[in-house]
Enzyme design. Structure first.
Site, PDB file in Angstrom:
ATOM      1  N   HIS A 192      -2.548   7.019   4.185  1.00  0.00           N
ATOM      2  CA  HIS A 192      -1.464   5.343   4.726  1.00  0.00           C
ATOM      3  C   HIS A 192      -0.135   5.910   4.017  1.00  0.00           C
ATOM      4  CE1 HIS A 192      -0.720   1.020   5.029  1.00  0.00           C
ATOM      5  NE2 HIS A 192       0.262   1.780   5.781  1.00  0.00           N
TER       6      HIS A 192
ATOM      7  N   CYS B  49       0.223  -1.349  -0.066  1.00  0.00           N
ATOM      8  CA  CYS B  49       0.094   0.247   0.152  1.00  0.00           C
ATOM      9  C   CYS B  49       0.652   1.619  -0.020  1.00  0.00           C
ATOM     10  CB  CYS B  49      -0.944  -0.081   0.844  1.00  0.00           C
ATOM     11  SG  CYS B  49      -1.948  -1.774   1.322  1.00  0.00           S
TER      12      CYS B  49
HETATM   13 CA   LIG Z   1      -3.040  -2.386  -0.053  1.00  0.00          CA
END
Ligand SMILES: [Ca+2]
Length: 451
Positions: A144, A87
């Site tokens: 993130h 991610c």
């Molecule tokens: Ca991901």
């Protein structure tokens, strides 16, 4: 100076003056996208959705009609890559348009959204670029890229005028949305639907000035949260993880349908460049599939880095294209800037290519000579039909790093290692990667998941 481009103003005044809206619509369609119009940029990202889980790509048990409509109206990339197999670094590449290994954002940062670290503050984001070009900038969903509660890493600090962050702990009520730093409750039944509601609002509120909107869904990442009444529609799928994954992807697709409708209803569809991709391949356990690709999220095998990837810009990018030439999410910022007529200095500021000349038939030359990956001890380079990789297959016991040379244009599953038969190719690709790797720096933090 008006922020409405000249031709839009002309069409708008014609529409107001004459009331001949159908005539004006026809005129607009005939002119395709007028030269003076700078398009909106909409980038939508799935979390951990595998290559195989797109109807347009052959998936039969999960309906994705809205995603398929993007492919039909534009382009489906069969070799669309992300710059990392997990991610955070994948998003760091997307949002900066640079190989994230150039600035140390190589691995997932520890503690996810509670991290004390994040996207290095000296890195210019897509939102910074677009804001400088007088675009309104919005972020909705997952972040993130550093702790959004810390002033220096929050989406608002990284160029976004508006941000509605949805922490990823759960996808079901009670939902929390953090709007420009302030938490509030959201009443929606599923988190991706809440994001679509926010995107719908953003699109309807910003019709006069071009905008850049980054919608970052949470599906189908774990936890496998699903509303029971929606999951019931997939009761014929016996594998529980697959059933929940199908439910989540279906809900995300319907949410995308709502966003596409907002574009149509607000008259912005033809002046919006729309992109959808997954941030990495499917992991081993969320029920999503990478077939026929090898391995999963977390590896530089194709299953980690080759993802569902579609794009449309009606009237500019010819519809119905299936493009096999390799492209990467790093291309999206440079392509958006080209569409917005922003000159990018040729000083290595960006790594991606402008895809528009290739997609509009102005050139037959593929966008890239080579693409590169480094993820801890794993590496890969793709040049033309070939790929050299050193990668981890987590499905194998015990997981171990393996090297191989594959003609991935024909062998997407990386089954036939041609290293012994083509040592000169191994050498050529390794040399390309070594030269590229000299532009990288050491990872800023460690992550034991990286191997
Ligand atoms: Ca991901």
């Amino acid at each position: 100076m008006s922020i409405i481009p000249t031709k839009s103003r002309l069409l708008l005044s014609l529409k107001i003056a004459t009331g001949l809206s159908s005539f004006v619509s026809l005129l607009a369609a005939a002119q395709a996208v007028p030269e003076a119009v700078r398009p909106n940029i909409l980038i939508m990202v799935a979390d951990d959705m595998g290559y195989a889980d797109l109807g347009a790509q052959g998936c039969t048990d999960i309906p994705t009609p809205h995603l398929d409509s993007i492919a039909k109206n534009g382009v489906r990339f069969t070799s669309g890559y992300v710059s990392a197999p997990v991610c955070s670094p994948s998003r760091a590449g997307l949002i900066t348009g640079r190989y994230q290994t150039r600035f140390g954002h190589e691995l997932n940062h520890p503690l996810a959204d509670n991290a004390l670290v994040g996207l290095p503050v000296d890195q210019k984001t897509a939102a910074d670029w677009m804001k400088q070009a007088n675009y309104t900038t919005g972020h909705i969903g997952k972040w993130h890229l550093g702790n959004p509660k810390l002033p220096e890493y929050s989406p608002n600090a990284r160029g976004f005028d508006e941000s509605v962050w949805f922490p990823g702990q759960t996808k079901l009520p009670p939902l929390t949305a953090v709007r420009n730093g302030k938490p509030e409750k959201a009443g929606d039944r599923f988190v991706d639907e809440a994001m679509a509601r926010e995107a719908d609002s953003f699109i309807h509120r910003h019709t006069a000035q071009p905008w850049f909107l980054y919608v970052s869904f949470l599906a189908p990442h774990e936890p496998l949260d699903t509303p029971a009444e929606v999951e019931a529609k997939f009761s014929h799928i016996t594998d529980p993880a697959r059933r929940k994954c199908a439910t989540m992807i279906s809900l995300m697709d319907e949410s995308i349908g709502r966003i596409l409708k907002a574009l149509r209803d607000s008259g912005q569809e033809d002046r919006t460049m729309i992109v959808f991709h997954s941030d990495n391949g499917a992991p081993p356990k969320n029920g999503s599939r990478n077939t026929p690709l090898r391995a999963t999220k977390g590896s530089t095998w194709e299953g980690g880095i080759r993802v569902p990837f579609v794009m449309q810009w009606k009237g500019t990018i010819p519809a119905g294209q299936v493009v096999d030439a390799p492209v990467i999410t790093l291309d999206l910022l440079r392509t958006a800037l080209a569409a917005a007529r922003v000159n990018v200095p040729e000083d290595g500021a960006l790594d991606g290519a402008d895809l528009l000349p290739y997609l509009t038939g102005k050139t037959q030359k593929p966008p890239h000579k080579a693409l590169f990956w480094r993820y801890g001890p794993q590496m890969a380079v793709r040049a033309g039909d070939w790929k050299l990789t050193k990668a981890l297959d987590r499905k194998e016991r015990p997981p171990a790093l393996k090297t191989g040379l594959y003609k991935v244009a024909e062998d997407a599953g990386e089954q036939n290692d041609l290293a012994a038969a083509h040592p000169e190719k191994v050498q050529e690709l390794q040399k390309l990667w070594d030269v590229w790797n000299k532009t990288n720096v050491e990872a800023l933090w460690s992550d034991k998941q990286a191997r």
